[in-house]
Design a protein around this motif. Structure first.
Motif, PDB file in Angstrom:
ATOM      1  N   LEU A  26      -1.645  -3.428   5.550  1.00 44.49           N
ATOM      2  CA  LEU A  26      -2.471  -2.222   5.491  1.00 44.49           C
ATOM      3  C   LEU A  26      -2.060  -1.221   6.576  1.00 44.49           C
ATOM      4  O   LEU A  26      -2.041  -0.006   6.341  1.00 44.49           O
ATOM      5  N   VAL A  71      -6.873   3.744   4.060  1.00 44.82           N
ATOM      6  CA  VAL A  71      -7.814   2.795   3.476  1.00 44.82           C
ATOM      7  C   VAL A  71      -8.323   1.849   4.557  1.00 44.82           C
ATOM      8  O   VAL A  71      -7.543   1.359   5.383  1.00 44.82           O
ATOM      9  N   VAL A 104     -12.169  -2.158   2.167  1.00 43.21           N
ATOM     10  CA  VAL A 104     -11.794  -1.919   0.765  1.00 43.21           C
ATOM     11  C   VAL A 104     -10.958  -3.076   0.230  1.00 43.21           C
ATOM     12  O   VAL A 104     -11.111  -3.481  -0.928  1.00 43.21           O
ATOM     13  N   LEU A 105     -10.076  -3.623   1.055  1.00 41.18           N
ATOM     14  CA  LEU A 105      -9.310  -4.804   0.645  1.00 41.18           C
ATOM     15  C   LEU A 105     -10.244  -5.971   0.324  1.00 41.18           C
ATOM     16  O   LEU A 105     -10.042  -6.701  -0.654  1.00 41.18           O
ATOM     17  N   LYS A 129     -11.963  -5.346  -3.041  1.00 36.39           N
ATOM     18  CA  LYS A 129     -11.058  -5.538  -4.174  1.00 36.39           C
ATOM     19  C   LYS A 129     -10.808  -7.035  -4.396  1.00 36.39           C
ATOM     20  O   LYS A 129     -10.781  -7.506  -5.536  1.00 36.39           O
ATOM     21  N   LYS A 180      -7.508   1.273  -8.235  1.00 39.26           N
ATOM     22  CA  LYS A 180      -6.551   1.198  -7.134  1.00 39.26           C
ATOM     23  C   LYS A 180      -7.304   1.337  -5.817  1.00 39.26           C
ATOM     24  O   LYS A 180      -8.452   1.801  -5.778  1.00 39.26           O
ATOM     25  N   LEU A 181      -6.650   0.958  -4.739  1.00 35.54           N
ATOM     26  CA  LEU A 181      -7.304   0.980  -3.425  1.00 35.54           C
ATOM     27  C   LEU A 181      -7.755   2.384  -3.038  1.00 35.54           C
ATOM     28  O   LEU A 181      -8.820   2.551  -2.441  1.00 35.54           O
ATOM     29  N   ASP A 182      -6.946   3.395  -3.355  1.00 33.05           N
ATOM     30  CA  ASP A 182      -7.330   4.772  -3.011  1.00 33.05           C
ATOM     31  C   ASP A 182      -8.613   5.170  -3.728  1.00 33.05           C
ATOM     32  O   ASP A 182      -9.490   5.821  -3.149  1.00 33.05           O
ATOM     33  N   GLU A 235      -3.104  -3.768  -4.566  1.00 32.98           N
ATOM     34  CA  GLU A 235      -2.801  -2.340  -4.713  1.00 32.98           C
ATOM     35  C   GLU A 235      -2.787  -1.931  -6.171  1.00 32.98           C
ATOM     36  O   GLU A 235      -3.079  -0.778  -6.523  1.00 32.98           O
TER      37      GLU A 235
END
Length: 403
Positions: free
Chosen positions: A218, A231, A235-236, A239, A291-293, A402
């Motif tokens: 990251l 990010v 958030v990781l 997800k 997606k992460l964004d 991702e």
């Protein structure tokens, strides 16, 4: 009136955003409802034309009571003498025998529109005891803004100070103030959590996850982006939970009517602490597909709207699993209470450097304690252990998150 959580029995209609004759698209916001936790924008999930508004602005009604009726596309209203025709459909589907609405406003007048005021400004006006109908709006089309409410409150405070200076203090004791929002929210949360511990056979598991791979990946990723495009580690974690819940369906859904009902998607509820006390856990929808964004944008937006008391009914009513992250509070681990009718809650503590044995050697690495509170009616400890293991394995391969 939609059920916006297990701790909600009733809500107050703050505002209609439609009127009879308006055509409504699926997912359109039609009203704003006040609960003990937030002013929630109510979405309608049926397409049609508004036939009748059944509840006036300012009324408090029980969950399940109809708010409005709709005509299906192409259908025309029938005029009948005597008792009106039953509604074709409701903005909010009631139970088979919904309770009578409890009206906070007894005026029999027809529902009416108020000029636009955001839920945040309305909530601020209520907390400051400002009559919004007496406030001059400076926003677009005369909309009342937060600044307008603050100026009105300042004027009231100044006038009150002048009056106190000119009037001797009364000898009688001051009246007790009504319970504030935080107290009401705490009462609602306590009721829901008491029900949870009383009805749900909880079991708890914990796993220490090494974050070195995830944090290194990251950091490299964020270094290539501007500050506002970076990010957060949270958030990781979201997800990873979402993808694992998609693989282990028994942790993603609801316990209803003495049986498990799988979620139609993975909508992760995020525990958010509110200013002044209290907690909400609105959902980010379809987490594994984003997606992460996108998740970072959704999380930022959700936190901002939660803390300004402006959420949507779908965000409050359909989380399929909840994540609570208390790492920023400095705790090592959190063992949560499941929010009914959900069947699982994942908790994360504070990432910290710890001494671990890795590949036969001793290293100092960053780890986080991940915990699972699960409903023993829907799953067992063996599956729970595999679920936590899946979250761990996903965080060891962050590039897969991702996608």
């Amino acid at each position: 009136m939609p059920a916006l959580g297990a701790d909600m029995d009733e809500g107050t209609l703050n505002e209609w955003l439609v009127k009879p004759g308006d055509k409504i698209a699926r997912g359109q916001i039609v009203a704003v409802v006040e609960t003990t936790k937030a002013a929630v924008e109510v979405e309608c999930w049926q397409e049609g034309t508004v036939s009748e508004l059944l509840v006036p602005v300012g009324a408090t009604v029980q969950v399940g009571a109809p708010l409005a009726t709709l005509l299906a596309p192409g259908e025309k209203a029938e005029k009948r003498a005597g008792k009106p025709r039953p509604p074709t459909s409701d903005v909010t589907t009631p139970s088979a025998a919904p309770p009578k609405p409890h009206m906070a406003v007894t005026s029999p007048g027809a529902p009416q529109h108020r000029r636009w005021i955001s839920p945040a400004a309305r909530r601020l006006a209520q907390s400051l005891h400002v009559d919004v109908d007496a406030v001059s709006g400076t926003g677009p089309q005369g909309a009342v803004t937060i600044s307008d409410v603050e100026h009105a409150a300042a004027s009231l405070a100044h006038a009150a100070a002048e009056e106190r200076a000119a009037t001797p203090a009364p000898e009688t004791p001051a009246k007790t103030k009504p319970a504030d929002r935080a107290a009401l929210m705490r009462k609602s949360i306590a009721a829901a959590m008491s029900r949870s511990k009383r009805e749900i056979p909880h079991y708890y598991l914990a796993d220490e996850i090494v974050l070195e791979n995830a944090l290194t990946w990251l950091t490299t990723r964020n270094a290539q982006r501007s500050i506002d495009e970076r990010v957060l580690p949270a958030v990781l974690l979201l997800k990873a939970v979402g993808v694992a819940a998609q693989r282990f369906a028994e942790f993603n859904g609801f316990w209803r009517d003495d049986g498990f009902q799988p979620g139609t998607g993975v909508h992760v509820g995020v525990g958010i602490s509110l200013r002044g006390g209290g907690l909400v856990a609105p959902a980010i929808h379809d987490v594994p597909e984003k997606k992460l964004d996108e998740l970072m944008e959704d999380l930022t937006d959700l936190v901002a709207r939660a803390r300004s008391f402006s959420l949507r009914s779908s965000e409050m009513s359909d989380p399929t699993i909840t994540v609570t992250n208390l790492g920023d509070q400095g705790v090592d681990a959190v063992f949560g209470v499941i929010y009914p009718p959900q069947v699982a809650l994942v908790g994360f503590g504070q990432p910290a450097q710890r001494v671990c044995v890795i590949d036969g050697g001793i290293r100092v690495v960053t780890t986080v304690q991940a915990t699972l509170a699960a409903d023993h009616r829907a799953s067992d400890g063996h599956r729970g252990a595999l679920f936590l293991k899946a979250i761990n394995e996903l965080l060891q391969q962050p590039d897969l998150l991702e996608k």
